[in-house]
Every structure is written in structure tokens, then in C-alpha cells.
Design a protein around this motif. Structure first.
Motif, PDB file in Angstrom:
ATOM      1  N   GLU A  37       1.103  -8.781  17.234  1.00 22.32           N
ATOM      2  CA  GLU A  37       0.494  -7.633  16.573  1.00 22.32           C
ATOM      3  C   GLU A  37       1.116  -6.329  17.061  1.00 22.32           C
ATOM      4  OE1 GLU A  37      -3.711  -7.636  16.893  1.00 22.32           O
ATOM      5  OE2 GLU A  37      -3.994  -9.532  15.813  1.00 22.32           O
ATOM      6  N   LYS A  80       2.953  -3.630  14.654  1.00 22.01           N
ATOM      7  CA  LYS A  80       2.468  -2.250  14.674  1.00 22.01           C
ATOM      8  C   LYS A  80       3.607  -1.286  14.981  1.00 22.01           C
ATOM      9  CE  LYS A  80      -0.887   0.771  16.964  1.00 22.01           C
ATOM     10  NZ  LYS A  80      -1.953   0.870  18.013  1.00 22.01           N
ATOM     11  N   TYR A 111       1.919   4.965   1.250  1.00 19.62           N
ATOM     12  CA  TYR A 111       1.726   5.566   2.576  1.00 19.62           C
ATOM     13  C   TYR A 111       2.677   6.737   2.770  1.00 19.62           C
ATOM     14  CZ  TYR A 111       1.027   5.779   7.659  1.00 19.62           C
ATOM     15  OH  TYR A 111       0.729   6.197   8.932  1.00 19.62           O
ATOM     16  N   GLU A 115       0.839  -1.197   0.000  1.00 18.66           N
ATOM     17  CA  GLU A 115       0.000   0.000   0.000  1.00 18.66           C
ATOM     18  C   GLU A 115       0.879   1.253   0.000  1.00 18.66           C
ATOM     19  OE1 GLU A 115      -2.753   0.047   3.217  1.00 18.66           O
ATOM     20  OE2 GLU A 115      -3.425  -2.040   2.904  1.00 18.66           O
ATOM     21  N   THR A 153      -2.483  -0.683   7.815  1.00 17.60           N
ATOM     22  CA  THR A 153      -3.344  -1.733   7.249  1.00 17.60           C
ATOM     23  C   THR A 153      -2.610  -2.626   6.250  1.00 17.60           C
ATOM     24  OG1 THR A 153      -4.081  -0.167   5.546  1.00 17.60           O
ATOM     25  CG2 THR A 153      -5.423  -0.349   7.547  1.00 17.60           C
ATOM     26  N   ASP A 154      -1.318  -2.392   6.059  1.00 16.38           N
ATOM     27  CA  ASP A 154      -0.537  -3.185   5.095  1.00 16.38           C
ATOM     28  C   ASP A 154      -0.227  -4.551   5.706  1.00 16.38           C
ATOM     29  OD1 ASP A 154       1.162  -4.244   3.209  1.00 16.38           O
ATOM     30  OD2 ASP A 154       2.243  -2.360   2.874  1.00 16.38           O
ATOM     31  N   ALA A 155      -0.937  -5.578   5.233  1.00 17.86           N
ATOM     32  CA  ALA A 155      -0.767  -6.926   5.796  1.00 17.86           C
ATOM     33  C   ALA A 155       0.343  -7.710   5.129  1.00 17.86           C
ATOM     34  CB  ALA A 155      -2.080  -7.700   5.683  1.00 17.86           C
TER      35      ALA A 155
END
Length: 430
Positions: free
Chosen positions: A258, A262, A86, A84, A273-275
Motif C-alpha cells: 500500500e 500511495k 484528479y 477517477e 482513492t483510485d483503486a
């Protein structure tokens, strides 16, 4: 006036009544062909159940042994391309983990037990040389804490320590296959110098990981260097290829994974939100998946095994029904001369239980023999002490109790049928 105690179907006296056992065995022998076929059904059912249980135990043990050296509460994180855009950065940006990330994670995330940066290299053709011998090996730079993430089986010498890292010593820990390729059998390699990628390092120990699952390639074919030494040798600067960490005792690594991702996204300016920006391996989730898998396998084993056994037990019930029908006259005469209904019932149940137990115990013994042969063969081929193809004593006792219960249940319907026979009608039919 004392009341007479009711007669029990089974008693200690009946267990040691040798005349009764002789009568039961004679009855079974009299119906030998049918009894053998029925007994084989029970034999095969219990044999399949025990073999499936033992085989499942062996598969589970071998699978878990394959991962036994990896910490069960660990997480490994590696950078990937972003998916994504950013804050002005385009999609598909390449980024790298750094040595500073290790300190940031350690200071900001509670619950971290051990953490180490990892560098990878090597696998160029014949990059390890000793005398006139050479070998193609992988190279890995780690901190001593790596041994808490992947247990090391040290064959000789030692693994790297803090002083090796602090003083940037040119030392190495080599895998067993590298040792076998470069050195003579039973030769002590510690203190010897080998050339790795054009640089000489002193061998401080040999060994391998305690698992078939190794990070960055087969541990038997990998050379481990102190992290700072490999930093200098490869001129990697602050770049880190992988970060491995464990949770403290009582802390689930999944609960803090997580938070770690983060934090790293904030440090490296990656979209929250980039998985796909990370590749991560969570061994806690991996082991939980294996537990669920084998729970399902064991459940399926019991369903299949008990289903096969029930088929044999139904055969026992059918053959006892036929036996009761053929012995209608005999039962009627016994009733006419004073035999009580409970005596008739005890006789039929005893025959059913003996037939079931004899066939069942033979099946258990044969299954244990087959499992032992498989256990010895697989253990010898894999150089293991015990492959685990066996059943516990508790399972053996449990299957015996199942046989006893099913043997009793299979005889209930024929026993009640025999009890309902009236002497006059039986003699008239005879």
C-alpha cells in the motif's frame, strides 16, 4: 497378607498366548462369510482414507511445484487507466511507470529487498532467426535481480549480469524451446549469434524459469535481454512496463504494498482513492490462498475418510453383537466352569481388534501400492523426480493407531453384552 493384583484385560502374556490366538482365528474363520463382508468395510474405509490423504498430498505438491520458482514474498506492479478525475486530469487517463520510479521506491520505501524494471516485446511472427531456422518468441528486458523474483534453471552458459547492463551488451539468454528449434541437439549455443527483431545478439546461456508461472509468457519461449540493451533496441526511453520487487527477509511485502502504491500515485498525480489505476500481483497473498485452500481440502479428506472408516467399524460392532448372541450358550458354559468376566471381555475385544487390524493393514498396504503406481506414472509423464502421491511414515503410524483404537471401541459394546450373560440363563436358553 499380600493383596492380589487386579487382572488386566490385556497383558504381555495374553499377546503371546498362542492358544488364545488360535481360538480367535478359529472363531473368525467359523463366521467366514460375515467376517469377510465386515472386514471389507474396514478395508475399504482405511483404503479410502489413505488414498485421499496421499492424493491430497500429491495435488498440493504439484501445485506448489508449479509456483516454486516464484518468490513467495514478491509484488509486481503495472500501470492501468485511471478511474477517477484528479487535479485537472480526466478520468480514463493513460499513464506509464518509468525507470525513475524504481529509484524512488528503493530510496523511499524501507523493507524492499530486490527490485527490477521489466520491458516486454516480441511475439511477432518468426522474429528469432538463426541460419535457415526461425521461431516466434517473446522478448523481455530485465536487470540481473530478476533472478531473485523468478528462479532461473540455467542449462548452459549463464544468466545476464551487471556488466551486461552497464555496458549495454548485445547478449541474450534464450529459453529451452527456442534452443531446440534453432540449434542441433547437443550443440553448444553459447557464443553464437541469433537475429532478434532484426538485431543480432550473442547467446550467453540457455534455460528456463523454475516454475510454470512465468512473468510475461512462458520462460521456455522467451528471450531475456539486459534491460538497458532492450531500452535502446525498442527506443522505449524511460517507460517501464512492469516493476517487480521482493521484501527483505522478515518483511512482509503485503505490509509495504500500500505504501508503494500511495507513493506512485503521488508521483504520477493519481487520486489516492483510485483503486483501478494499478494492476498488482502479490505472491504472498497468492501462496496464503493456496495454503488455506489445501487446509480445507485436507480437512474434507479426513471427514470423508473417517466417515467411511466409521461405517466399517460399525459393521464390526454389529457382527460381534451377532457373534455374542450366537455364542450365548458357549459363554454361559465358560462362566459356569470358572471363566471370569474379564476373560470373556478380553476374548471379544481380541476378536474385534484382530478383525479390524487385519482388514485395516491390508487396506493400508493396498492404498500405498495404488499411490506408488500413481506416483510413478505421473512422475514419468511430467518428467519429475517425485509427484508426491504418498503418505508419510507418521501418517501410516497414525492410521494404524486409529485402527487399534476403533477396533477396541467397536468391541466394547459386544464385550459388555457378553459379560452380562448369566451362566444359568445361558444354559437354559441353550
Amino acid at each position: 497378607m499380600n493383596k492380589k493384583k487386579p487382572n488386566k484385560i490385556f497383558s504381555l502374556h495374553s499377546l503371546f498366548d498362542y492358544d488364545r490366538w488360535e481360538e480367535i482365528l478359529m472363531t473368525i474363520t467359523h463366521n467366514k462369510p460375515r467376517s469377510l463382508l465386515t472386514a471389507f468395510g474396514v478395508f475399504w474405509g482405511i483404503f479410502m482414507l489413505v488414498v485421499l490423504i496421499g492424493g491430497g498430498n500429491g495435488m498440493q505438491k504439484m501445485m506448489m511445484d508449479s509456483f516454486s520458482g516464484i518468490a513467495q514474498n514478491a509484488c509486481f506492479v503495472m500501470s492501468k487507466q485511471t478511474s477517477e478525475p484528479y487535479k485537472g486530469f480526466r478520468k480514463g487517463r493513460r499513464w506509464d511507470l518509468t525507470i525513475n520510479d524504481v529509484a524512488i521506491i528503493r530510496s523511499n520505501i524501507k523493507g524492499i529487498g530486490h527490485i527490477t524494471p521489466i520491458l516486454f516485446g516480441g511475439w511477432t511472427d518468426k522474429n528469432v532467426v538463426y541460419g535457415d531456422k526461425s521461431y516466434t518468441a517473446g522478448i523481455k528486458g530485465v536487470l540481473p535481480e530478476y533472478a531473485y523474483l523468478e528462479t532461473q534453471q540455467v542449462k548452459s552458459g549463464r544468466f545476464i549480469n551487471d556488466m551486461d547492463v552497464k555496458e549495454q551488451r548485445k547478449v541474450c539468454f534464450i529459453g529451452t524451446r527456442i534452443y531446440e528449434a534453432l540449434f542441433k541437439k547437443d550443440e553448444d549455443p553459447t557464443g553464437k549469434y541469433i537475429r532478434v527483431g532484426g538485431i543480432y545478439y550473442q547467446v550467453i546461456g540457455t534455460g528456463k524459469g523454475a516454475t510454470n508461472m512465468s512473468i510475461g509468457g512462458n520462460a521456455e519461449e522467451t528471450i531475456v535481454l539486459p534491460f538497458t540493451t532492450m531500452q535502446n533496441a525498442t527506443h522505449s526511453g524511460n517507460i517501464v512496463h512492469l516493476i517487480g520487487m521482493t521484501g527483505k527477509p522478515g518483511t512482509s511485502i503485503t505490509s509495504i504494498q500500500e505504501k508503494i502504491e500511495k507513493l506512485l500515485k503521488e508521483v504520477h498525480t493519481i487520486a489516492p482513492t483510485d483503486a483501478q489505476a494499478f494492476f498488482s500481483l502479490n505472491t504472498e497473498k497468492l501462496f496464503k490462498q493456496f495454503d488455506n485452500l489445501f487446509l480445507g481440502i485436507h480437512l474434507l479428506i479426513w471427514i470423508v475418510g473417517l466417515g467411511t472408516l466409521f461405517a466399517g467399524i460399525i459393521g464390526v460392532s454389529n457382527i460381534m453383537m451377532v457373534t455374542v448372541k450366537e455364542r450365548t450358550g458357549e459363554i454361559g458354559i465358560r462362566r459356569a466352569i470358572g471363566a471370569r468376566p474379564v476373560d470373556i471381555m478380553r476374548q471379544i475385544l481380541s476378536e474385534s481388534m484382530v478383525l479390524t487390524l487385519v482388514a485395516g493393514m491390508a487396506g493400508i498396504c493396498f492404498a500405498v501400492l495404488v499411490l506408488q503406481v500413481a506416483n510413478v506414472g505421473i512422475s514419468a509423464s511430467k518428467d519429475e523426480i517425485d509427484a508426491g502421491f504418498q503418505i508419510s511414515f507418521g501418517v501410516a503410524i497414525g492410521t494404524g493407531l486409529i485402527l487399534l483404537t476403533l477396533g477396541t471401541l467397536s468391541g466394547l459394546a459386544p464385550a459388555y453384552r457378553a459379560m452380562s450373560i448369566k451362566p444359568i440363563e445361558a444354559i437354559r436358553e441353550e
